[in-house]
Structures are given as C-alpha cells and as structure tokens.
Write a protein that holds these residues in place. Sequence first.
Motif, PDB file in Angstrom:
ATOM      1  N   GLU A  55     105.528 -30.484  80.293  1.00  0.00           N
ATOM      2  CA  GLU A  55     105.324 -29.343  81.184  1.00  0.00           C
ATOM      3  C   GLU A  55     106.232 -28.190  80.771  1.00  0.00           C
ATOM      4  OE1 GLU A  55     103.411 -28.710  83.839  1.00  0.00           O
ATOM      5  OE2 GLU A  55     102.511 -30.670  84.278  1.00  0.00           O
ATOM      6  N   ILE A  56     105.687 -26.983  80.814  1.00  0.00           N
ATOM      7  CA  ILE A  56     106.464 -25.767  80.557  1.00  0.00           C
ATOM      8  C   ILE A  56     106.654 -25.013  81.876  1.00  0.00           C
ATOM      9  CG2 ILE A  56     106.473 -23.512  79.422  1.00  0.00           C
ATOM     10  CD1 ILE A  56     104.951 -24.734  77.117  1.00  0.00           C
ATOM     11  N   ILE A  57     107.871 -24.565  82.117  1.00  0.00           N
ATOM     12  CA  ILE A  57     108.161 -23.726  83.276  1.00  0.00           C
ATOM     13  C   ILE A  57     108.258 -22.282  82.809  1.00  0.00           C
ATOM     14  CG2 ILE A  57     109.814 -23.215  85.114  1.00  0.00           C
ATOM     15  CD1 ILE A  57     110.596 -26.140  85.135  1.00  0.00           C
ATOM     16  N   ARG A  58     107.469 -21.433  83.395  1.00  0.00           N
ATOM     17  CA  ARG A  58     107.416 -20.030  82.986  1.00  0.00           C
ATOM     18  C   ARG A  58     108.623 -19.257  83.515  1.00  0.00           C
ATOM     19  NH1 ARG A  58     104.018 -20.509  78.841  1.00  0.00           N
ATOM     20  NH2 ARG A  58     102.160 -21.693  79.455  1.00  0.00           N
TER      21      ARG A  58
ATOM     22  N   GLN B  29     114.679 -21.662  88.142  1.00  0.00           N
ATOM     23  CA  GLN B  29     113.357 -21.871  88.749  1.00  0.00           C
ATOM     24  C   GLN B  29     113.329 -23.200  89.517  1.00  0.00           C
ATOM     25  OE1 GLN B  29     111.000 -19.735  88.915  1.00  0.00           O
ATOM     26  NE2 GLN B  29     111.440 -18.262  87.303  1.00  0.00           N
ATOM     27  N   PRO B  30     114.178 -23.342  90.539  1.00  0.00           N
ATOM     28  CA  PRO B  30     114.251 -24.631  91.242  1.00  0.00           C
ATOM     29  C   PRO B  30     112.963 -25.018  91.952  1.00  0.00           C
ATOM     30  CG  PRO B  30     115.505 -22.951  92.416  1.00  0.00           C
ATOM     31  CD  PRO B  30     115.137 -22.364  91.087  1.00  0.00           C
ATOM     32  N   GLU B  31     112.227 -24.049  92.476  1.00  0.00           N
ATOM     33  CA  GLU B  31     110.984 -24.391  93.166  1.00  0.00           C
ATOM     34  C   GLU B  31     109.967 -24.971  92.186  1.00  0.00           C
ATOM     35  OE1 GLU B  31     109.400 -21.212  95.469  1.00  0.00           O
ATOM     36  OE2 GLU B  31     111.178 -21.021  96.746  1.00  0.00           O
TER      37      GLU B  31
ATOM     38  N   TRP C 191     121.086 -20.196  78.055  1.00  0.00           N
ATOM     39  CA  TRP C 191     120.932 -20.812  79.369  1.00  0.00           C
ATOM     40  C   TRP C 191     119.947 -20.076  80.259  1.00  0.00           C
ATOM     41  CZ3 TRP C 191     126.106 -22.544  82.037  1.00  0.00           C
ATOM     42  CH2 TRP C 191     126.652 -23.639  81.339  1.00  0.00           C
ATOM     43  N   PHE C 192     120.000 -18.735  80.237  1.00  0.00           N
ATOM     44  CA  PHE C 192     119.274 -17.949  81.236  1.00  0.00           C
ATOM     45  C   PHE C 192     118.479 -16.813  80.594  1.00  0.00           C
ATOM     46  CE2 PHE C 192     123.128 -19.382  83.688  1.00  0.00           C
ATOM     47  CZ  PHE C 192     122.456 -20.281  84.511  1.00  0.00           C
ATOM     48  N   THR C 193     117.396 -16.437  81.248  1.00  0.00           N
ATOM     49  CA  THR C 193     116.577 -15.318  80.789  1.00  0.00           C
ATOM     50  C   THR C 193     117.302 -13.996  81.048  1.00  0.00           C
ATOM     51  OG1 THR C 193     115.469 -15.079  82.928  1.00  0.00           O
ATOM     52  CG2 THR C 193     114.459 -16.594  81.328  1.00  0.00           C
ATOM     53  N   PRO C 194     116.886 -12.924  80.367  1.00  0.00           N
ATOM     54  CA  PRO C 194     117.484 -11.617  80.644  1.00  0.00           C
ATOM     55  C   PRO C 194     117.378 -11.211  82.108  1.00  0.00           C
ATOM     56  CG  PRO C 194     116.233 -11.532  78.608  1.00  0.00           C
ATOM     57  CD  PRO C 194     115.950 -12.872  79.221  1.00  0.00           C
ATOM     58  N   ALA C 195     116.298 -11.601  82.776  1.00  0.00           N
ATOM     59  CA  ALA C 195     116.134 -11.243  84.185  1.00  0.00           C
ATOM     60  C   ALA C 195     117.231 -11.850  85.052  1.00  0.00           C
ATOM     61  CB  ALA C 195     114.758 -11.698  84.682  1.00  0.00           C
TER      62      ALA C 195
END
Length: 269
Positions: free
Chosen positions: A234-237, A247-249, A154-158
Amino acid sequence: MQFARINDVTIHYQLIGAPADRPVIVFINSLGTDFRIWRDVVVRLAGDYAIVLYDKRGHGLSDVGQLPSSIEDHATDLAGLLDLLAVKAAVICGLSVGGLIAQSLYQRRPDLVGALLLCDTAHKIGTAESWNARIAAVEGKSIGSIVDAVMERWFTPAFRRPENTAYSGYCNMLTRQPVEGYVAACEAIRDADFTEAAKSIAVPTICIVGDQDGSTPPDLVLSTARLIPGARYEIIRDCAHIPCVEQPEALTAIIRAFLTSISPGESSP
C-alpha cells in the motif's frame, strides 16, 4: 511510565489493554525517535486492540545497553518484553529500523508473530557507505549536524513549514536521542540484511510506504513485498517516511482494513 529489565537493559514501554479476545498490536518506532511518534495512530485504535509500545535500546527512556548491538539484539529485547507480558502471535508493526526488528523477531521467535505490518522499511536499508558517512558525521559533530538532511527524508515539504510547530518538535526528538544509541542503531541497520529471510515469511504481511519517502522509497518497499509470499503493498499519498505522524488517519485506515481481513490468532496480554 512502565519499565522492565530485559537482557540487562532497562526498557521503557507502555501496555494499553483491551478485551481479552482482541489482537495485540506491537509498535516499533524508527531510528532517532521514541514511541510517542505512534500517538495519533494509537488514539484511533485504543479500545479496539490491545497495544504495546516501547523505546528500543538506545532511544527514548530505554538504556543504551552493551555496545555494539545488532538488529538481533533488538529483536531479543522485544521477545523478552513480549514474554514478560505473556503476549503470543501479536501483530508486529515496525517502522523503518522497526521493520528490520520485526523481521528478525519473526526469524527468531515466530511464535510471537501472528502478522506483520512493515511500514516504510525494507529487507535491506541503505548501503555500508551511506551509513558509515552518517555515523562519521554524528560522531565528528553531533546529531544536530544531520537534522536537515534527515528531515528531508522523514517529512514532505508541506510538513516542514516553519510555522508548523510539530516539525520543530520532531527535530528536537531526533537531536535529543543519545548519540551512542543512535550510532549503534545506524551500525545495526548497516549490517542487517533480510533479503533471504524475507522469502520464508509465512504470516499475513503488508508493506506500507509514503509516496515521498526519501529513506525507503516506494520501489524499495515494493521489492520487499515481492520477496514475501503473499504480501500486500500500500502507498500512502502526500507522505514521506513517518506516516504515523504525517498521515495517521490514512495509516490507521490501512491497519484496520488489514486486520479485519486476517485472523492472526489469539494474542491477549
């Protein structure tokens, strides 16, 4: 809170109005979540678009409903809700299993779909073996037994930092879903295959994915975009499987740009 009785299932939903000439965006949440995951996107879009959010059966405050249930059952629930709200030709934004429901809705009720935002989803997600293993783990132990593995997708390590309070909250969201509803959704995903159906989608479509998505990786989402005539990609970084949280924005910017470029038709509630 708003509730409706659809197909003998109590569905929890929220309708946020807008001027009558503005499109309606319908958000469908992912496996193991409720519609609160869209909050940081919704607050950026409210007023400019009418918005429909709902908890699919077996999740959040909605009923589990009769079991077993299929992706088609979920699509029928959504169709009933949109009929109740007098919504036509809406922009359907589905995340993960929500994207499967969106594809099924288009197949069954194309009059309800003016455009598709397929977010971190695919024409087919996972294998029978992988879903059966997850179902066995949840039924044999609990949803809690799979939290760490799911959160890595679901989520990145950050985002998964111990000091990130939001991360703990999303772990809670997952573990507090009804076990029977979660298992039923896993079975529905396992049995769904829209590979052929995707080729006949004829509304504006964009496929969006986080660059670190561990559930529906970029290559899989790209393969879905290539099946759909004219679909964008589209890819979201710096993002994994839940961009509306992480990354909602960036996700909102993609949604706005896509909707600005199309004319999905009248969709006033």
